[in-house]
Every structure is written in structure tokens, then in C-alpha cells.
Design a protein around this motif. Structure first.
Motif, short mmCIF file in Angstrom:
data_model
loop_
_atom_site.label_atom_id
_atom_site.label_comp_id
_atom_site.label_asym_id
_atom_site.label_seq_id
_atom_site.Cartn_x
_atom_site.Cartn_y
_atom_site.Cartn_z
N ALA A 7 0.84 -1.20 0.00
CA ALA A 7 0.00 0.00 0.00
C ALA A 7 0.87 1.25 0.00
N ILE A 8 0.43 2.25 -0.76
CA ILE A 8 1.11 3.54 -0.73
C ILE A 8 0.08 4.66 -0.57
N TRP A 9 0.46 5.68 0.18
CA TRP A 9 -0.36 6.88 0.30
C TRP A 9 -0.14 7.72 -0.93
N VAL A 10 -1.21 8.31 -1.44
CA VAL A 10 -1.11 9.19 -2.61
C VAL A 10 -1.83 10.50 -2.32
N ASN A 11 -1.43 11.53 -3.04
CA ASN A 11 -2.08 12.83 -2.91
C ASN A 11 -3.33 12.91 -3.77
N ASP A 12 -3.31 12.31 -4.95
CA ASP A 12 -4.40 12.44 -5.91
C ASP A 12 -4.75 11.06 -6.44
N LEU A 13 -5.77 10.47 -5.89
CA LEU A 13 -6.10 9.06 -6.11
C LEU A 13 -6.43 8.71 -7.56
N GLU A 14 -7.28 9.47 -8.21
CA GLU A 14 -7.75 9.11 -9.55
C GLU A 14 -6.64 9.12 -10.61
N PRO A 15 -5.80 10.17 -10.66
CA PRO A 15 -4.70 10.12 -11.64
C PRO A 15 -3.73 8.96 -11.39
N ALA A 28 -8.55 -1.92 -11.38
CA ALA A 28 -8.92 -1.43 -10.06
C ALA A 28 -10.25 -2.03 -9.62
N ASN A 29 -10.37 -2.27 -8.32
CA ASN A 29 -11.66 -2.64 -7.77
C ASN A 29 -12.53 -1.38 -7.68
N ASP A 30 -13.76 -1.51 -7.22
CA ASP A 30 -14.57 -0.33 -6.94
C ASP A 30 -13.92 0.44 -5.80
N TYR A 42 -8.14 2.25 -3.58
CA TYR A 42 -8.35 1.26 -4.63
C TYR A 42 -7.34 0.15 -4.42
N PHE A 43 -7.76 -1.09 -4.68
CA PHE A 43 -6.83 -2.20 -4.82
C PHE A 43 -6.65 -2.44 -6.31
N LEU A 44 -5.41 -2.50 -6.74
CA LEU A 44 -5.09 -2.75 -8.15
C LEU A 44 -4.53 -4.16 -8.29
N THR A 45 -5.05 -4.89 -9.27
CA THR A 45 -4.49 -6.19 -9.60
C THR A 45 -3.78 -6.07 -10.94
N PHE A 46 -2.76 -6.90 -11.11
CA PHE A 46 -1.94 -6.85 -12.31
C PHE A 46 -1.97 -8.21 -13.01
N PRO A 47 -1.84 -8.19 -14.34
CA PRO A 47 -1.85 -9.46 -15.08
C PRO A 47 -0.76 -10.41 -14.55
N ASP A 48 -1.10 -11.67 -14.42
CA ASP A 48 -0.16 -12.73 -14.03
C ASP A 48 0.48 -12.51 -12.66
N THR A 50 -0.29 -12.23 -8.25
CA THR A 50 -1.21 -12.34 -7.13
C THR A 50 -1.02 -11.21 -6.13
N CYS A 51 0.08 -10.48 -6.22
CA CYS A 51 0.34 -9.36 -5.33
C CYS A 51 -0.39 -8.12 -5.86
N ARG A 52 -1.11 -7.46 -4.98
CA ARG A 52 -1.87 -6.27 -5.37
C ARG A 52 -1.20 -5.01 -4.83
N LEU A 53 -1.56 -3.89 -5.44
CA LEU A 53 -1.10 -2.57 -4.99
C LEU A 53 -2.31 -1.80 -4.51
N GLU A 54 -2.25 -1.31 -3.27
CA GLU A 54 -3.34 -0.50 -2.74
C GLU A 54 -2.92 0.96 -2.78
N LEU A 55 -3.73 1.78 -3.44
CA LEU A 55 -3.54 3.23 -3.46
C LEU A 55 -4.49 3.81 -2.42
N MET A 56 -3.95 4.58 -1.47
CA MET A 56 -4.76 5.10 -0.37
C MET A 56 -4.64 6.62 -0.30
N ARG A 57 -5.75 7.26 0.08
CA ARG A 57 -5.75 8.70 0.24
C ARG A 57 -6.56 9.08 1.47
N ARG A 58 -6.00 10.00 2.24
CA ARG A 58 -6.68 10.61 3.37
C ARG A 58 -6.14 12.03 3.47
#
Length: 126
Positions: A7-15, A28-30, A42-48, A50-58
Motif C-alpha cells: 500500500a502507498i499513500w497518494v495525494n491524488d487518487l484518480e490520476p 482497479a476494484n470499486d 483502490y486495490f489494483l491487480t496486475f496481469p499474471d 497475485t500481489c496487489r497494490l493499494e492506493l490510499m488517500r486521506r
């Protein structure tokens, strides 16, 4: 044992979501929103993979990425030298800074290092 997600914190989630979908094939999930905590992710899944990337904003988590002790980069295995070269060129043309490479490192990896929209280091490798 396996790494489930990072997981990583981001400033601007949609971009950031669009960047990983556009250039690295993520899906991305909903969007999850907790209005009480003013948190969204958002949790992002990548082709091939099983490790996902979570983009988080607060809103109370602010700052700009910099060199520090802790996580240094996220590496994406693209499958071939030609794929590394092609995506590196595409990202450069689209304005994302190339930090290093493409090159073969001293320990035999073929890689390039670029920055995502919020200056997080991405390593593209075979």
C-alpha cells in the motif's frame, strides 16, 4: 507465504489509478470510501500477479516522496528486454522522468527506473 499487497499513500487518487491502469495493465476494484475517516482507496491487480497494490488517500496524510529509509521502489517484471525498452520509451514520451537505464546492472538485471505521477520510483525489468 507470499506478499498479498503493498500500500502507498497518494495525494491524488484518480490520476494515480489511471496511471497504473494505462501503463501497467492494472485493474482497479470499486473505490472504497470511509467517510467517517475521510479515507478512500483502490486495490489494483496486475496481469499474471497475485500481489496487489493499494492506493490510499486521506486528507491529513500529506507530503512529497523523497529518498528515505523504507521502501525504495516497486518493480514490475515485463517479460522481455523489448517490453522494458518499449514501455520506458512510452513513459518518457508521455512526460514521466527517466531516472536510470535501460541498462544491465552489475548483478545482471535489465532494467529502467522511472517516476510515476507522484514521484514514486518504478523499476521496469524483465
Amino acid at each position: 507465504m507470499k506478499i498479498e499487497h503493498i500500500a502507498i499513500w497518494v495525494n491524488d487518487l484518480e490520476p494515480m489509478r489511471r496511471f497504473y491502469e494505462t501503463y501497467l495493465g492494472a485493474t482497479a476494484n470499486d473505490k472504497y470510501t470511509n467517510e467517517q475517516k475521510q479515507f478512500e482507496s483502490y486495490f489494483l491487480t496486475f496481469p499474471d500477479s497475485t500481489c496487489r497494490l493499494e492506493l490510499m488517500r486521506r486528507p491529513d496524510v500529506q507530503g512529497t516522496p523523497r529518498e528515505t529509509i523504507g521502501y525504495a521502489h516497486i518493480a514490475f517484471a515485463l517479460g522481455s528486454k523489448e517490453a522494458v525498452d518499449a514501455l520506458t520509451r512510452r513513459l518518457e514520451v508521455d512526460g514521466y522522468p527517466l531516472i536510470d537505464g535501460p541498462r544491465t546492472t552489475g548483478d545482471g538485471y535489465y532494467e529502467s527506473v522511472l517516476l510515476d505521477p507522484e514521484q514514486n520510483k518504478l523499476e521496469l525489468t524483465i
